[in-house]
Design a protein around this motif. Structure first.
Motif, PDB file in Angstrom:
ATOM      1  N   LEU A  54       0.633  -1.229   0.248  1.00 57.80           N
ATOM      2  CA  LEU A  54       0.076  -0.178  -0.350  1.00 57.80           C
ATOM      3  C   LEU A  54       0.601   1.816  -0.110  1.00 57.80           C
ATOM      4  N   ALA A  55       1.884   0.938   0.457  1.00 60.06           N
ATOM      5  CA  ALA A  55       3.178   2.008  -0.212  1.00 60.06           C
ATOM      6  C   ALA A  55       2.831   3.507   1.269  1.00 60.06           C
ATOM      7  N   VAL A  56       2.246   2.659   2.251  1.00 61.09           N
ATOM      8  CA  VAL A  56       2.626   3.680   3.911  1.00 61.09           C
ATOM      9  C   VAL A  56       2.858   3.079   4.314  1.00 61.09           C
ATOM     10  N   ALA A  57       3.576   4.185   5.777  1.00 61.41           N
ATOM     11  CA  ALA A  57       4.216   3.777   6.534  1.00 61.41           C
ATOM     12  C   ALA A  57       3.490   3.347   7.741  1.00 61.41           C
ATOM     13  N   ILE A  58       3.653   2.023   8.630  1.00 61.42           N
ATOM     14  CA  ILE A  58       2.990   2.095   9.561  1.00 61.42           C
ATOM     15  C   ILE A  58       4.023   2.432  10.523  1.00 61.42           C
ATOM     16  N   VAL A  59       3.070   3.004  11.610  1.00 56.47           N
ATOM     17  CA  VAL A  59       3.839   4.047  13.083  1.00 56.47           C
ATOM     18  C   VAL A  59       3.696   2.763  14.260  1.00 56.47           C
ATOM     19  N   PRO A  60       4.814   1.562  14.134  1.00 51.58           N
ATOM     20  CA  PRO A  60       5.233   0.679  14.798  1.00 51.58           C
ATOM     21  C   PRO A  60       5.318   1.045  16.468  1.00 51.58           C
ATOM     22  N   ALA A  61       5.352   2.354  16.898  1.00 50.82           N
ATOM     23  CA  ALA A  61       4.963   2.074  18.029  1.00 50.82           C
ATOM     24  C   ALA A  61       3.204   2.622  18.421  1.00 50.82           C
ATOM     25  N   THR A  62       2.650   2.535  17.998  1.00 50.14           N
ATOM     26  CA  THR A  62       0.982   2.761  17.460  1.00 50.14           C
ATOM     27  C   THR A  62       0.505   1.025  17.787  1.00 50.14           C
ATOM     28  N   ALA A  63       0.497   0.608  17.203  1.00 48.69           N
ATOM     29  CA  ALA A  63       0.690  -0.909  16.724  1.00 48.69           C
ATOM     30  C   ALA A  63      -0.077  -1.699  17.999  1.00 48.69           C
ATOM     31  N   GLU A  64      -0.857  -2.821  17.578  1.00 46.51           N
ATOM     32  CA  GLU A  64      -1.528  -3.415  19.197  1.00 46.51           C
ATOM     33  C   GLU A  64      -2.420  -4.046  18.388  1.00 46.51           C
ATOM     34  N   ARG A  65      -2.451  -5.592  18.905  1.00 43.93           N
ATOM     35  CA  ARG A  65      -2.744  -6.973  18.313  1.00 43.93           C
ATOM     36  C   ARG A  65      -4.504  -6.915  18.743  1.00 43.93           C
ATOM     37  N   LEU A  66      -4.599  -7.106  17.757  1.00 40.39           N
ATOM     38  CA  LEU A  66      -6.570  -7.689  18.061  1.00 40.39           C
ATOM     39  C   LEU A  66      -7.058  -8.684  17.582  1.00 40.39           C
ATOM     40  N   GLY A  67      -5.927  -9.268  17.486  1.00 38.59           N
ATOM     41  CA  GLY A  67      -6.680 -11.063  17.751  1.00 38.59           C
ATOM     42  C   GLY A  67      -5.732 -11.953  16.745  1.00 38.59           C
ATOM     43  N   THR A  68      -6.012 -13.066  17.204  1.00 37.90           N
ATOM     44  CA  THR A  68      -5.327 -14.483  16.065  1.00 37.90           C
ATOM     45  C   THR A  68      -6.481 -15.096  15.424  1.00 37.90           C
ATOM     46  N   GLN A  72      -9.811 -22.260   7.065  1.00 34.96           N
ATOM     47  CA  GLN A  72      -9.363 -22.922   5.198  1.00 34.96           C
ATOM     48  C   GLN A  72      -8.996 -21.761   4.898  1.00 34.96           C
ATOM     49  N   ALA A  73      -7.719 -22.179   3.944  1.00 26.68           N
ATOM     50  CA  ALA A  73      -7.078 -20.943   3.150  1.00 26.68           C
ATOM     51  C   ALA A  73      -7.887 -21.168   1.940  1.00 26.68           C
ATOM     52  N   HIS A  74      -8.118 -19.977   1.514  1.00 24.64           N
ATOM     53  CA  HIS A  74      -8.313 -19.469   0.401  1.00 24.64           C
ATOM     54  C   HIS A  74      -7.971 -20.133  -1.035  1.00 24.64           C
ATOM     55  N   GLY A  75      -8.745 -20.730  -1.916  1.00 17.35           N
ATOM     56  CA  GLY A  75      -7.676 -21.078  -3.291  1.00 17.35           C
ATOM     57  C   GLY A  75      -6.713 -22.277  -2.678  1.00 17.35           C
ATOM     58  N   HIS A  76      -6.483 -23.342  -1.410  1.00 15.36           N
ATOM     59  CA  HIS A  76      -5.557 -23.535  -1.213  1.00 15.36           C
ATOM     60  C   HIS A  76      -6.651 -25.296  -1.196  1.00 15.36           C
ATOM     61  N   ALA A  77      -5.944 -26.394  -1.248  1.00 14.60           N
ATOM     62  CA  ALA A  77      -6.415 -28.062  -1.046  1.00 14.60           C
ATOM     63  C   ALA A  77      -6.726 -28.004   0.611  1.00 14.60           C
ATOM     64  N   GLU A  78      -7.591 -28.571   0.767  1.00 19.02           N
ATOM     65  CA  GLU A  78      -8.604 -28.912   2.090  1.00 19.02           C
ATOM     66  C   GLU A  78      -7.212 -28.896   3.177  1.00 19.02           C
ATOM     67  N   GLY A  79      -7.318 -28.854   4.243  1.00 19.35           N
ATOM     68  CA  GLY A  79      -6.765 -28.906   5.327  1.00 19.35           C
ATOM     69  C   GLY A  79      -5.380 -27.957   5.280  1.00 19.35           C
ATOM     70  N   VAL A  80      -4.991 -27.249   4.148  1.00 21.40           N
ATOM     71  CA  VAL A  80      -4.459 -26.032   4.573  1.00 21.40           C
ATOM     72  C   VAL A  80      -5.185 -24.593   4.920  1.00 21.40           C
ATOM     73  N   THR A  81      -4.681 -24.681   6.569  1.00 16.08           N
ATOM     74  CA  THR A  81      -5.123 -23.042   7.140  1.00 16.08           C
ATOM     75  C   THR A  81      -4.757 -22.229   7.170  1.00 16.08           C
ATOM     76  N   VAL A  82      -4.789 -20.966   7.254  1.00 15.34           N
ATOM     77  CA  VAL A  82      -4.165 -19.895   7.251  1.00 15.34           C
ATOM     78  C   VAL A  82      -4.742 -19.209   9.359  1.00 15.34           C
ATOM     79  N   GLN A  83      -3.151 -19.114   9.403  1.00 14.16           N
ATOM     80  CA  GLN A  83      -3.498 -18.239  10.980  1.00 14.16           C
ATOM     81  C   GLN A  83      -3.438 -16.660  10.941  1.00 14.16           C
ATOM     82  N   MET A  84      -4.077 -15.824  10.787  1.00 12.23           N
ATOM     83  CA  MET A  84      -3.903 -14.494  10.711  1.00 12.23           C
ATOM     84  C   MET A  84      -3.858 -13.881  12.062  1.00 12.23           C
ATOM     85  N   THR A  85      -2.395 -13.183  12.228  1.00 16.14           N
ATOM     86  CA  THR A  85      -2.451 -12.170  13.464  1.00 16.14           C
ATOM     87  C   THR A  85      -3.071 -10.959  12.959  1.00 16.14           C
TER      88      THR A  85
END
Length: 133
Positions: A54-68, A72-85
């Motif tokens: 996106l050509a933007v600079a994240i301000v690291p000191a402001t980052a807050e974890r929202l959750g994980t 199932q991963a879109h476009g992948h075989a069954e059993g391929v899981t995506v974990q999104m933090t």
């Protein structure tokens, strides 16, 4: 054997909408972010991926974890899981499609069917806590 894709995503909300991206050749929207490279922390990955996409600079000191979240991963075989933090963070610059990103869109909860399975779970969470309308 199951496979886990470990990804970091940026949650950027405004006026009850969420910033999403669509890569070239893809039919669904994804939250901006991507896969960790060897030795990277979550924050390293977040800063690098958002700059690349996106050509933007994240301000690291402001980052807050929202959750994980996992699905199932879109476009992948069954059993391929995506974990999104997911992280919220302030940024500098105007999000602009870059690299493999074809389009940037502000989506609402009504757009839920247009996003990947893991993003649908994140949309549900954000809607439940009143952040996505």
């Amino acid at each position: 054997m199951s496979t886990l894709i470990d990804k970091i995503a940026w949650i950027h909300l405004g006026d009850g909408r969420i910033l999403s991206t669509r890569s070239r050749g893809k039919d669904v929207y994804y939250l901006p972010g991507g896969k960790r490279e060897p030795g990277e922390t979550d924050l390293d990955t977040l800063v690098r991926e958002i700059d690349e996409e996106l050509a933007v600079a994240i301000v690291p000191a402001t980052a807050e974890r929202l959750g994980t979240f996992q699905a199932q991963a879109h476009g992948h075989a069954e059993g391929v899981t995506v974990q999104m933090t997911c992280y919220t963070a302030d940024h500098q610059g105007e999000p602009t499609p870059s690299s493999e990103i074809a389009e940037v869109a502000w989506l609402t909860y009504a757009d839920r069917p247009r996003v990947s399975p893991v993003d649908q779970i994140i949309f549900d969470h954000l809607h439940t806590i009143g952040r996505l309308h």
